[in-house]
Enzyme design. Structure first.
Site, PDB file in Angstrom:
ATOM      1  CG  ASN A  48      -2.048  -1.113   1.214  1.00 60.67           C
ATOM      2  OD1 ASN A  48      -2.205  -1.480   0.280  1.00 60.67           O
ATOM      3  ND2 ASN A  48      -2.144  -1.605   2.348  1.00 60.67           N
ATOM      4  NE  ARG A  59      -2.934   9.434   5.320  1.00 63.14           N
ATOM      5  CZ  ARG A  59      -3.854   9.100   4.447  1.00 63.14           C
ATOM      6  NH1 ARG A  59      -4.690   8.239   4.567  1.00 63.14           N
ATOM      7  NH2 ARG A  59      -3.875  10.087   3.331  1.00 63.14           N
ATOM      8  CG  HIS A  62      -4.993   2.835  11.365  1.00 64.18           C
ATOM      9  ND1 HIS A  62      -5.043   3.363  10.341  1.00 64.18           N
ATOM     10  CD2 HIS A  62      -5.898   3.423  12.052  1.00 64.18           C
ATOM     11  CE1 HIS A  62      -5.740   4.288  10.172  1.00 64.18           C
ATOM     12  NE2 HIS A  62      -6.155   4.710  11.480  1.00 64.18           N
ATOM     13  CE1 TYR A 132       1.184   3.185   4.444  1.00 64.44           C
ATOM     14  CE2 TYR A 132       1.377   1.835   6.769  1.00 64.44           C
ATOM     15  CZ  TYR A 132       0.915   3.314   5.914  1.00 64.44           C
ATOM     16  OH  TYR A 132       0.517   4.322   6.634  1.00 64.44           O
TER      17      TYR A 132
HETATM   18  C1  LIG Z   1      -5.386  -0.279   4.818  1.00 62.98           C
HETATM   19  C2  LIG Z   1      -6.254  -0.437   3.613  1.00 62.98           C
HETATM   20  C3  LIG Z   1      -7.528   0.371   3.669  1.00 62.98           C
HETATM   21  N1  LIG Z   1      -8.375   0.516   2.460  1.00 62.98           N
HETATM   22  C4  LIG Z   1      -9.359   1.302   2.283  1.00 62.98           C
HETATM   23  C5  LIG Z   1     -10.129   1.628   3.536  1.00 62.98           C
HETATM   24  C6  LIG Z   1     -10.519   3.085   3.426  1.00 62.98           C
HETATM   25  O1  LIG Z   1     -11.658   3.248   2.898  1.00 62.98           O
HETATM   26  C7  LIG Z   1      -9.419   3.566   2.695  1.00 62.98           C
HETATM   27  C8  LIG Z   1      -8.250   4.434   3.587  1.00 62.98           C
HETATM   28  O2  LIG Z   1      -8.037   3.467   4.679  1.00 62.98           O
HETATM   29  P1  LIG Z   1      -7.510   3.990   5.886  1.00 62.98           P
HETATM   30  O3  LIG Z   1      -8.417   5.128   6.413  1.00 62.98           O
HETATM   31  O4  LIG Z   1      -7.340   2.921   6.754  1.00 62.98           O
HETATM   32  O5  LIG Z   1      -6.179   4.644   5.575  1.00 62.98           O
HETATM   33  P2  LIG Z   1      -5.295   5.371   6.595  1.00 62.98           P
HETATM   34  O6  LIG Z   1      -5.811   6.194   7.465  1.00 62.98           O
HETATM   35  O7  LIG Z   1      -3.917   5.688   5.918  1.00 62.98           O
HETATM   36  O8  LIG Z   1      -4.569   3.975   7.385  1.00 62.98           O
HETATM   37  C9  LIG Z   1      -3.416   3.320   6.852  1.00 62.98           C
HETATM   38  O9  LIG Z   1      -2.318   4.076   7.439  1.00 62.98           O
HETATM   39  C10 LIG Z   1      -2.095   3.522   8.660  1.00 62.98           C
HETATM   40  C11 LIG Z   1      -1.092   4.303   9.598  1.00 62.98           C
HETATM   41  C12 LIG Z   1      -1.626   2.150   8.873  1.00 62.98           C
HETATM   42  O10 LIG Z   1      -0.640   1.742   9.461  1.00 62.98           O
HETATM   43  C13 LIG Z   1      -2.609   1.289   8.224  1.00 62.98           C
HETATM   44  O11 LIG Z   1      -1.959   0.034   7.441  1.00 62.98           O
HETATM   45  C14 LIG Z   1      -3.596   1.716   6.879  1.00 62.98           C
HETATM   46  O12 LIG Z   1      -4.829   1.709   7.587  1.00 62.98           O
HETATM   47  O13 LIG Z   1      -8.645   2.507   1.995  1.00 62.98           O
HETATM   48  C15 LIG Z   1      -8.131  -0.640   1.494  1.00 62.98           C
HETATM   49  O14 LIG Z   1      -8.888  -0.754   0.573  1.00 62.98           O
HETATM   50  N2  LIG Z   1      -7.230  -1.655   1.509  1.00 62.98           N
HETATM   51  C16 LIG Z   1      -6.037  -1.402   2.646  1.00 62.98           C
HETATM   52  O15 LIG Z   1      -5.517  -2.193   2.804  1.00 62.98           O
END
Ligand SMILES: Cc1cn([C@H]2C[C@H](O)[C@@H](COP(=O)(O)OP(=O)(O)O[C@H]3O[C@H](C)C(=O)[C@H](O)[C@H]3O)O2)c(=O)[nH]c1=O
Length: 182
Positions: A48, A59, A62, A132
């Site tokens: 990612n 962020r 998580h 990542y």
């Molecule tokens: C992690 C992930 C998320 N998503 C979708 C879910 C949400 O609709 C969107 C954004 O996800 P999220 O808000 O969790 O993104 P971040 O806030 O950047 O979170 C990430 O950043 C923090 C610091 C981390 O360490 C995690 O690995 C990762 O969750 O992408 C996906 O479709 N696939 C994925 O593998």
């Protein structure tokens, strides 16, 4: 690659060995055999990237709950971040403890985050991006988060947050949390 222990057992900072010449540099970012020699059996399931426009964007924190706990390898590919890990493992001597690392595009470092450890970061520059490597696929139902300001943890930010998702400020507090069995 040089692996250095951190104060969170199982979490390592890894220094890359860049090949430099007048054109610039070339570096190996991951090698399964090298990790295996360090006792870490990491098989990449998903890669990612997170791009963050503004400085002081936060962020995290998580992780995915068992049985979908994930190991992560994090690399700052542009800009700079203050990266945070939070130990949520049942029985760990550092349960609910955080540790923090400065990662930037110029410092050629990786951070290995084992299963059961939550991850987050605060950007220190505009246009800061993290790549990542995950050893487990994303399972939305297994998402688990901890608020950066949860009184149960000792996370100290170097700067005030200017940009954070609604999701990341809305997690329930960890009161009386004993940890996840990993
Ligand atoms: C992690 C992930 C998320 N998503 C979708 C879910 C949400 O609709 C969107 C954004 O996800 P999220 O808000 O969790 O993104 P971040 O806030 O950047 O979170 C990430 O950043 C923090 C610091 C981390 O360490 C995690 O690995 C990762 O969750 O992408 C996906 O479709 N696939 C994925 O593998």
């Amino acid at each position: 690659m040089k692996f250095t222990k951190t104060d969170i057992p199982g979490c390592f900072l890894i220094e890359l060995s860049a090949f430099r010449d007048e054109r610039g540099w070339f570096s190996r970012l991951f090698c399964q055999d090298t990790f295996l020699k360090e006792g870490i059996d990491f098989q990449v399931r998903q890669i990612n990237q997170s791009m963050n426009k503004e400085r002081h964007t936060f962020r995290g924190m998580h992780m995915q709950r068992p049985p979908f706990s994930e190991g992560k390898i994090v690399r700052c590919v542009s800009g700079a971040v203050q990266d945070f890990v939070l130990d949520l493992r049942l029985g760990s001597p550092t349960l609910l403890k955080t540790s923090s690392f400065h990662l930037s595009e110029n410092d050629e470092k990786l951070l290995y985050i084992p299963k059961g450890i939550a991850h987050g970061f605060l950007t220190l520059e505009e246009s800061s991006s993290l790549t990542y490597l995950h050893d487990t696929n994303y399972v939305p139902e297994a998402e688990f988060g901890v608020r950066f300001d949860d009184p149960a943890i000792d996370l100290i930010l170097p700067y005030a947050i200017r940009n954070i998702s609604e999701k990341d400020v809305s997690y329930p507090l960890l009161s009386d949390f004993k940890g996840f069995k990993i």
